[in-house]
Each structure stands twice: as C-alpha cells, then as structure tokens.
Design an enzyme around this catalytic site. Structure first.
Site, PDB file in Angstrom:
ATOM      1  N   SER A  65       0.803  -1.307   0.169  1.00  0.00           N
ATOM      2  CA  SER A  65       0.014   0.279   0.103  1.00  0.00           C
ATOM      3  C   SER A  65       0.842   1.262   0.025  1.00  0.00           C
ATOM      4  CB  SER A  65      -0.982   0.035   1.273  1.00  0.00           C
ATOM      5  OG  SER A  65      -0.368  -0.366   2.415  1.00  0.00           O
ATOM      6  N   ASN A  77      -0.020  -4.391 -14.243  1.00  0.00           N
ATOM      7  CA  ASN A  77      -0.911  -5.037 -14.690  1.00  0.00           C
ATOM      8  C   ASN A  77      -1.821  -5.626 -13.533  1.00  0.00           C
ATOM      9  OD1 ASN A  77       1.021  -6.333 -12.869  1.00  0.00           O
ATOM     10  ND2 ASN A  77       1.292  -8.329 -13.883  1.00  0.00           N
ATOM     11  N   ASP A  83       2.069 -18.531 -12.291  1.00  0.00           N
ATOM     12  CA  ASP A  83       1.433 -19.974 -12.263  1.00  0.00           C
ATOM     13  C   ASP A  83       2.441 -20.988 -11.803  1.00  0.00           C
ATOM     14  OD1 ASP A  83      -0.571 -19.046 -14.412  1.00  0.00           O
ATOM     15  OD2 ASP A  83       1.256 -18.435 -15.553  1.00  0.00           O
ATOM     16  N   TYR A  86       5.414 -21.894 -13.765  1.00  0.00           N
ATOM     17  CA  TYR A  86       6.587 -20.933 -13.921  1.00  0.00           C
ATOM     18  C   TYR A  86       7.555 -21.384 -12.601  1.00  0.00           C
ATOM     19  CZ  TYR A  86       8.640 -16.288 -14.670  1.00  0.00           C
ATOM     20  OH  TYR A  86       9.309 -15.257 -15.024  1.00  0.00           O
ATOM     21  N   PHE A  94       8.935 -11.025 -11.823  1.00  0.00           N
ATOM     22  CA  PHE A  94       9.398  -9.708 -12.147  1.00  0.00           C
ATOM     23  C   PHE A  94       7.877  -8.877 -11.667  1.00  0.00           C
ATOM     24  CE2 PHE A  94      12.471 -11.508 -14.977  1.00  0.00           C
ATOM     25  CZ  PHE A  94      13.328 -10.590 -15.170  1.00  0.00           C
TER      26      PHE A  94
HETATM   27  O1  DUT Z   1       3.440  -9.748 -12.936  1.00  0.00           O
HETATM   28  C1  DUT Z   1       4.063 -10.756 -13.306  1.00  0.00           C
HETATM   29  C2  DUT Z   1       3.296 -11.510 -14.073  1.00  0.00           C
HETATM   30  C3  DUT Z   1       3.701 -12.758 -14.476  1.00  0.00           C
HETATM   31  N1  DUT Z   1       4.811 -13.277 -14.263  1.00  0.00           N
HETATM   32  C4  DUT Z   1       5.344 -14.480 -14.899  1.00  0.00           C
HETATM   33  C5  DUT Z   1       4.829 -15.741 -13.936  1.00  0.00           C
HETATM   34  C6  DUT Z   1       3.810 -15.974 -14.981  1.00  0.00           C
HETATM   35  O2  DUT Z   1       3.437 -17.533 -14.781  1.00  0.00           O
HETATM   36  C7  DUT Z   1       4.405 -15.788 -16.465  1.00  0.00           C
HETATM   37  C8  DUT Z   1       3.236 -15.764 -17.455  1.00  0.00           C
HETATM   38  O3  DUT Z   1       2.372 -14.692 -16.899  1.00  0.00           O
HETATM   39  P1  DUT Z   1       0.825 -14.390 -17.827  1.00  0.00           P
HETATM   40  O4  DUT Z   1       0.393 -15.780 -17.997  1.00  0.00           O
HETATM   41  O5  DUT Z   1       0.074 -13.499 -16.768  1.00  0.00           O
HETATM   42  O6  DUT Z   1       1.292 -13.622 -18.918  1.00  0.00           O
HETATM   43  P2  DUT Z   1       0.895 -13.839 -20.354  1.00  0.00           P
HETATM   44  O7  DUT Z   1       1.147 -12.311 -20.935  1.00  0.00           O
HETATM   45  O8  DUT Z   1      -0.179 -14.456 -20.476  1.00  0.00           O
HETATM   46  O9  DUT Z   1       2.261 -14.412 -20.897  1.00  0.00           O
HETATM   47  P3  DUT Z   1       2.259 -16.127 -21.161  1.00  0.00           P
HETATM   48  O10 DUT Z   1       2.275 -16.041 -22.542  1.00  0.00           O
HETATM   49  O11 DUT Z   1       4.075 -16.271 -20.859  1.00  0.00           O
HETATM   50  O12 DUT Z   1       1.448 -16.858 -20.346  1.00  0.00           O
HETATM   51  O13 DUT Z   1       4.895 -14.555 -16.169  1.00  0.00           O
HETATM   52  C9  DUT Z   1       5.572 -12.214 -13.382  1.00  0.00           C
HETATM   53  O14 DUT Z   1       7.075 -12.712 -13.101  1.00  0.00           O
HETATM   54  N2  DUT Z   1       5.092 -10.997 -13.026  1.00  0.00           N
END
Ligand code: DUT
Length: 145
Positions: A65, A77, A83, A86, A94
C-alpha cells in the site's frame, strides 16, 4: 496448515523472504537491482527469486500500500499472476511498473507483496440463449435511486 515452498535466489544482495506470523500473511518482495526511472517510463523490475509453488496453487503479486507514496510506481497489470508451471531455475519473478514521477528504487527495497491461492476448479462453458434469472440492473447500478 503449513506449506513448504522451494525457492531459488537469483541474487545474493536481497534479504531472504520472510513469512511473518500473526501480522499480515502477505509476504514482501524486494527489488533485485537498483533502478532509476523517469516519469512516464515502464520497467519490469526483477525480484531476484524463482519458486516451485505447491501443486494446485498460484501466486498473486500486488504492490504494497505504501509503494505508490514512496516511489510513485503503479503496477501496470494491477495484479501479477504466477502460475505453478513458472518454476524453472531462470523463471525469475518480475513486477511490471510504471513511474508516475522520476524515481529511484534501491536493491532490497520492498516494492511488492504476494500470497499463494488455490487454483480455481476446472471450468466448462455451457452456451445458452436464456439464463432465466432476473436482471440486476447494469454496471454500477447498486445504490443508485
Ligand atoms: O507480474 C507478473 C506476471 C507474470 N509473471 C510471470 C509468471 C507467470 O507465470 C508468467 C506468465 O504470466 P501470464 O500468464 O500472466 O502472462 P502472459 O502475458 O499471458 O504470458 P504467457 O504467454 O507467458 O502466459 O510470467 C511475473 O513474473 N510477474
């Protein structure tokens, strides 16, 4: 119930994560590098950790906060979703940040926090023309007279 999370530190300059019992169960996350940002800039700030989350769980990462007040940062975001898959040695967490003013983040600063959550159940969508329920009245209508 207690869960064990296997964690790999990708930096030896940040303090180890700490679960503080009895306060807030969200766990603070630290910046793994010094970052200088100009107003209007975007950066993925490394958190210096990779984890193997327990089976059936995901992690939710949000700002603290005090993050906006201290550094003028907005997490773009709104909430990061980590996930379970990961979980590789180089799958560093990140946090994507937008700087609303010129700012400096120092290594080890606690810029975000996370908790783990159980995955939702499997979902199958079943199409229908009529849901058969009464309408609630449109977005943002509660409390309007
Ligand atoms: O703030 C974040 C969001 C995601 N991740 C990492 C962990 C997550 O498992 C991976 C993929 O995130 P997400 O599925 O939300 O992203 P995407 O944009 O849908 O990418 P992808 O195509 O890799 O699934 O990136 C982070 O480190 N920080």
């Amino acid at each position: 119930m207690e869960q064990t999370i296997r964690i790999k530190y990708l930096s030896n300059q940040i303090e180890k994560l700490d679960y503080i019992d009895g306060k807030s169960d969200w766990i603070d996350l630290r910046a793994a590098e010094d970052v200088v940002m100009k107003a209007g800039e975007f950066k993925l700030i490394p958190l210096g950790i990779a984890m193997e989350l327990p089976q059936g769980y995901e992690a939710h990462v949000v700002p603290r906060s005090s993050t906006f007040k201290t550094w003028g940062l907005i997490q773009v975001n709104s909430m990061g979703i980590i996930d379970c898959s990961y979980c590789g040695d180089q799958d560093q967490w990140f946090v994507p940040m937008y700087a609303t003013r010129d700012t400096e983040i120092h290594i080890n600063d606690r810029i975000a926090q996370f908790r783990i959550m159980e995955n939702q159940p499997k979902i199958r969508f079943e199409m229908t023309e009529h849901l058969g329920n009464s309408n609630r009245g449109g977005f943002g209508s509660t409390g309007r007279s």
